[in-house]
Write a protein that holds these residues in place. Structure first.
Motif, PDB file in Angstrom:
ATOM      1  N   GLY A  43      23.215  50.177  -7.254  1.00  0.00           N
ATOM      2  CA  GLY A  43      24.451  50.727  -6.707  1.00  0.00           C
ATOM      3  C   GLY A  43      24.242  51.378  -5.350  1.00  0.00           C
ATOM      4  N   VAL A  44      23.231  52.251  -5.260  1.00  0.00           N
ATOM      5  CA  VAL A  44      22.949  52.916  -3.982  1.00  0.00           C
ATOM      6  C   VAL A  44      22.443  51.904  -2.950  1.00  0.00           C
ATOM      7  CG1 VAL A  44      21.539  54.679  -2.845  1.00  0.00           C
ATOM      8  CG2 VAL A  44      22.491  55.116  -5.125  1.00  0.00           C
ATOM      9  N   ALA A  45      21.625  50.952  -3.401  1.00  0.00           N
ATOM     10  CA  ALA A  45      21.132  49.922  -2.477  1.00  0.00           C
ATOM     11  C   ALA A  45      22.282  49.081  -1.925  1.00  0.00           C
ATOM     12  CB  ALA A  45      20.127  49.025  -3.189  1.00  0.00           C
ATOM     13  N   THR A  46      23.278  48.791  -2.750  1.00  0.00           N
ATOM     14  CA  THR A  46      24.442  48.029  -2.293  1.00  0.00           C
ATOM     15  C   THR A  46      25.171  48.767  -1.179  1.00  0.00           C
ATOM     16  OG1 THR A  46      24.747  46.977  -4.456  1.00  0.00           O
ATOM     17  CG2 THR A  46      26.658  47.052  -3.004  1.00  0.00           C
ATOM     18  N   ALA A  47      25.365  50.071  -1.363  1.00  0.00           N
ATOM     19  CA  ALA A  47      26.027  50.872  -0.324  1.00  0.00           C
ATOM     20  C   ALA A  47      25.222  50.849   0.969  1.00  0.00           C
ATOM     21  CB  ALA A  47      26.210  52.309  -0.822  1.00  0.00           C
ATOM     22  N   ALA A  48      23.894  50.958   0.862  1.00  0.00           N
ATOM     23  CA  ALA A  48      23.042  50.938   2.053  1.00  0.00           C
ATOM     24  C   ALA A  48      23.102  49.583   2.760  1.00  0.00           C
ATOM     25  CB  ALA A  48      21.605  51.272   1.662  1.00  0.00           C
ATOM     26  N   LEU A  49      23.084  48.506   1.973  1.00  0.00           N
ATOM     27  CA  LEU A  49      23.157  47.165   2.561  1.00  0.00           C
ATOM     28  C   LEU A  49      24.510  46.906   3.208  1.00  0.00           C
ATOM     29  CD1 LEU A  49      21.352  45.197  -0.275  1.00  0.00           C
ATOM     30  CD2 LEU A  49      20.536  45.441   2.071  1.00  0.00           C
ATOM     31  N   LEU A  50      25.575  47.456   2.626  1.00  0.00           N
ATOM     32  CA  LEU A  50      26.909  47.316   3.219  1.00  0.00           C
ATOM     33  C   LEU A  50      26.958  48.005   4.582  1.00  0.00           C
ATOM     34  CD1 LEU A  50      29.876  46.465   3.039  1.00  0.00           C
ATOM     35  CD2 LEU A  50      30.328  48.602   1.823  1.00  0.00           C
ATOM     36  N   ILE A  51      26.422  49.217   4.651  1.00  0.00           N
ATOM     37  CA  ILE A  51      26.400  49.950   5.924  1.00  0.00           C
ATOM     38  C   ILE A  51      25.557  49.195   6.947  1.00  0.00           C
ATOM     39  CG2 ILE A  51      25.626  52.081   7.043  1.00  0.00           C
ATOM     40  CD1 ILE A  51      26.268  53.515   4.383  1.00  0.00           C
ATOM     41  N   PHE A  52      24.409  48.695   6.516  1.00  0.00           N
ATOM     42  CA  PHE A  52      23.536  47.935   7.424  1.00  0.00           C
ATOM     43  C   PHE A  52      24.242  46.682   7.918  1.00  0.00           C
ATOM     44  CE2 PHE A  52      20.554  44.383   7.917  1.00  0.00           C
ATOM     45  CZ  PHE A  52      19.710  44.882   8.892  1.00  0.00           C
ATOM     46  N   GLY A  53      24.888  45.944   7.008  1.00  0.00           N
ATOM     47  CA  GLY A  53      25.565  44.714   7.395  1.00  0.00           C
ATOM     48  C   GLY A  53      26.706  44.946   8.359  1.00  0.00           C
ATOM     49  N   LEU A  54      27.504  45.982   8.100  1.00  0.00           N
ATOM     50  CA  LEU A  54      28.629  46.294   8.984  1.00  0.00           C
ATOM     51  C   LEU A  54      28.142  46.706  10.371  1.00  0.00           C
ATOM     52  CD1 LEU A  54      30.974  48.242   6.531  1.00  0.00           C
ATOM     53  CD2 LEU A  54      31.277  45.916   7.402  1.00  0.00           C
ATOM     54  N   SER A  55      27.049  47.456  10.415  1.00  0.00           N
ATOM     55  CA  SER A  55      26.533  47.912  11.714  1.00  0.00           C
ATOM     56  C   SER A  55      25.980  46.764  12.545  1.00  0.00           C
ATOM     57  CB  SER A  55      25.456  48.983  11.504  1.00  0.00           C
ATOM     58  OG  SER A  55      24.341  48.448  10.809  1.00  0.00           O
ATOM     59  N   TYR A  56      25.545  45.687  11.876  1.00  0.00           N
ATOM     60  CA  TYR A  56      25.000  44.540  12.595  1.00  0.00           C
ATOM     61  C   TYR A  56      25.982  43.366  12.649  1.00  0.00           C
ATOM     62  CZ  TYR A  56      20.340  46.493  13.189  1.00  0.00           C
ATOM     63  OH  TYR A  56      19.277  47.268  13.580  1.00  0.00           O
ATOM     64  N   SER A 180      21.466  35.755   4.977  1.00  0.00           N
ATOM     65  CA  SER A 180      20.579  36.466   4.052  1.00  0.00           C
ATOM     66  C   SER A 180      21.097  37.850   3.692  1.00  0.00           C
ATOM     67  CB  SER A 180      19.179  36.581   4.665  1.00  0.00           C
ATOM     68  OG  SER A 180      18.622  35.308   4.864  1.00  0.00           O
ATOM     69  N   ALA A 181      21.563  38.614   4.683  1.00  0.00           N
ATOM     70  CA  ALA A 181      22.059  39.964   4.420  1.00  0.00           C
ATOM     71  C   ALA A 181      23.291  39.926   3.517  1.00  0.00           C
ATOM     72  CB  ALA A 181      22.383  40.674   5.729  1.00  0.00           C
ATOM     73  N   THR A 182      24.158  38.940   3.747  1.00  0.00           N
ATOM     74  CA  THR A 182      25.356  38.794   2.923  1.00  0.00           C
ATOM     75  C   THR A 182      24.991  38.419   1.487  1.00  0.00           C
ATOM     76  OG1 THR A 182      26.621  38.080   4.855  1.00  0.00           O
ATOM     77  CG2 THR A 182      27.553  37.568   2.690  1.00  0.00           C
ATOM     78  N   LEU A 183      24.059  37.476   1.329  1.00  0.00           N
ATOM     79  CA  LEU A 183      23.624  37.061  -0.001  1.00  0.00           C
ATOM     80  C   LEU A 183      23.009  38.240  -0.752  1.00  0.00           C
ATOM     81  CD1 LEU A 183      22.973  34.913  -2.141  1.00  0.00           C
ATOM     82  CD2 LEU A 183      20.855  34.432  -0.887  1.00  0.00           C
ATOM     83  N   THR A 184      22.139  38.992  -0.092  1.00  0.00           N
ATOM     84  CA  THR A 184      21.490  40.134  -0.732  1.00  0.00           C
ATOM     85  C   THR A 184      22.512  41.177  -1.151  1.00  0.00           C
ATOM     86  OG1 THR A 184      19.527  39.762   0.634  1.00  0.00           O
ATOM     87  CG2 THR A 184      19.688  41.876  -0.474  1.00  0.00           C
ATOM     88  N   PHE A 185      23.510  41.410  -0.298  1.00  0.00           N
ATOM     89  CA  PHE A 185      24.547  42.394  -0.619  1.00  0.00           C
ATOM     90  C   PHE A 185      25.291  42.002  -1.894  1.00  0.00           C
ATOM     91  CE2 PHE A 185      29.154  43.156  -0.403  1.00  0.00           C
ATOM     92  CZ  PHE A 185      29.174  44.540  -0.531  1.00  0.00           C
ATOM     93  N   THR A 225      14.147  49.053  -2.422  1.00  0.00           N
ATOM     94  CA  THR A 225      15.157  48.001  -2.639  1.00  0.00           C
ATOM     95  C   THR A 225      15.800  47.566  -1.327  1.00  0.00           C
ATOM     96  OG1 THR A 225      15.617  48.937  -4.828  1.00  0.00           O
ATOM     97  CG2 THR A 225      17.198  47.355  -3.971  1.00  0.00           C
ATOM     98  N   ALA A 226      16.560  48.453  -0.692  1.00  0.00           N
ATOM     99  CA  ALA A 226      17.305  48.070   0.512  1.00  0.00           C
ATOM    100  C   ALA A 226      16.371  47.753   1.674  1.00  0.00           C
ATOM    101  CB  ALA A 226      18.276  49.185   0.887  1.00  0.00           C
ATOM    102  N   ILE A 227      15.480  48.687   2.007  1.00  0.00           N
ATOM    103  CA  ILE A 227      14.592  48.485   3.148  1.00  0.00           C
ATOM    104  C   ILE A 227      13.659  47.301   2.914  1.00  0.00           C
ATOM    105  CG2 ILE A 227      12.674  49.509   4.455  1.00  0.00           C
ATOM    106  CD1 ILE A 227      14.052  52.212   4.141  1.00  0.00           C
TER     107      ILE A 227
END
Length: 295
Positions: A43-56, A180-185, A225-227
């Motif tokens: 759950g927390v990793a998903t939030a981190a990946l969402l923030i990372f994806g949006l920023s990029y 890749s980032a989208t799939l992981t998210f 997880t996220a990093i």
């Protein structure tokens, strides 16, 4: 310069992956269930990946057909994580991680069995070597106090095939066309929902208010997880999947060192020989696969 950057990403990815047993076992020691551990992790990793994806500027929209594929892949990835947590509860985290590290062998065997890829003598030899390595690890005593070594070994072995199925699915399905980032998210998000449902059906999921427990959760969800997933993608981009896979040996080594230093898990000469055999076997498979692609 690109190779150095890629090697740095690969080393960072595999070593942070290796932190997962540490934080998982700490949460289990606080009385968390397997589903609670994984709900917070993904759950927390998903939030981190969402923030990372949006920023990029990642594009998160996928088609219905792609979502169906991703959903099936998420089941395999979730099964991998759940089986590993069960393994950590019953056998030493180092041994569980080493067994899980055999997944390239399962991938090579499955590709030969189901997709008619040629199974070279090197791969057959590597499988034999890896089995000898696991036998050496098992002979050194793999049980955890209060755990069942047989259940732990079965769970760790199941993670090999579940993760191997995930990797093959990514290669051979529509998921190969998704960023890749989208799939992981999506994989982590769907996995988090699965674990949340599992937790609610088996006793509930606690609301964490303790600061120390949150630090452990963040350690599991962010570095482990996220990093680790983000740097894995970057490593493949710069140095390719083969070299990245070889550097993946740092993952079980990190887990073994932490298990011995933090949890007092046994790690003698026999265990060292077993680790060396498994890592050598996986490296043989990865290099053999690269030779086939070049040919």
């Amino acid at each position: 310069m690109k190779n150095l950057r890629g090697i740095t990403y690969a080393a960072l990815s595999s070593s942070t992956f290796g932190l997962a047993p540490l934080f998982s076992i700490l949460l289990l020691s606080y009385g968390f269930s397997s589903f609670e551990v994984l709900t917070y992790r993904w759950g927390v990793a998903t939030a981190a990946l969402l923030i990372f994806g949006l920023s990029y500027g990642c594009r998160f929209r996928i088609s219905r057909q792609e979502f169906q594929t991703v959903f099936l892949l998420s089941i395999a990835r979730a099964a991998t994580s759940l089986s590993l947590v069960i393994a950590y509860q019953n056998i030493s985290s180092g041994v569980a991680s080493i067994i899980h590290f055999m997944y390239p062998l399962a991938v090579a065997a499955a590709m030969a069995l189901f997709f008619r890829e040629r199974l070279s003598w090197r791969v057959v030899l590597a499988i034999a070597i890896s089995l000898a390595g696991v036998a050496l690890l098992s002979s050194g005593g793999i049980g955890r106090p209060g755990g069942d070594p047989q259940i732990g070994a079965i769970a760790a072995s199941f993670s090999v095939f579940a993760y191997g199925g995930y990797i093959i699915g990514v290669r051979k399905s529509h998921a190969a066309q998704i960023e890749s980032a989208t799939l992981t998210f999506y994989v982590t998000a769907i996995g988090a929902m699965m674990f949340l449902c599992g937790g609610l059906l088996t006793g509930g999921v606690r609301i964490v208010t303790d600061g120390v427990q949150w630090l452990v959760i963040l350690g599991l969800a962010l570095p482990a997880t996220a990093i680790s997933n983000i740097t894995l993608v970057q490593a493949i981009k710069y140095i390719g999947p083969t070299l990245t896979s070889i550097f993946g040996a740092l993952e079980p080594l990190t887990a073994v060192i932490i298990g011995a230093a933090v949890f007092g898990e046994r790690f003698g000469l026999t265990s060292m020989a077993g680790v060396a055999l498994v890592i050598a076997a996986v490296t043989m498979v990865v290099l053999s696969s690269q030779r086939q692609k070049q040919a």
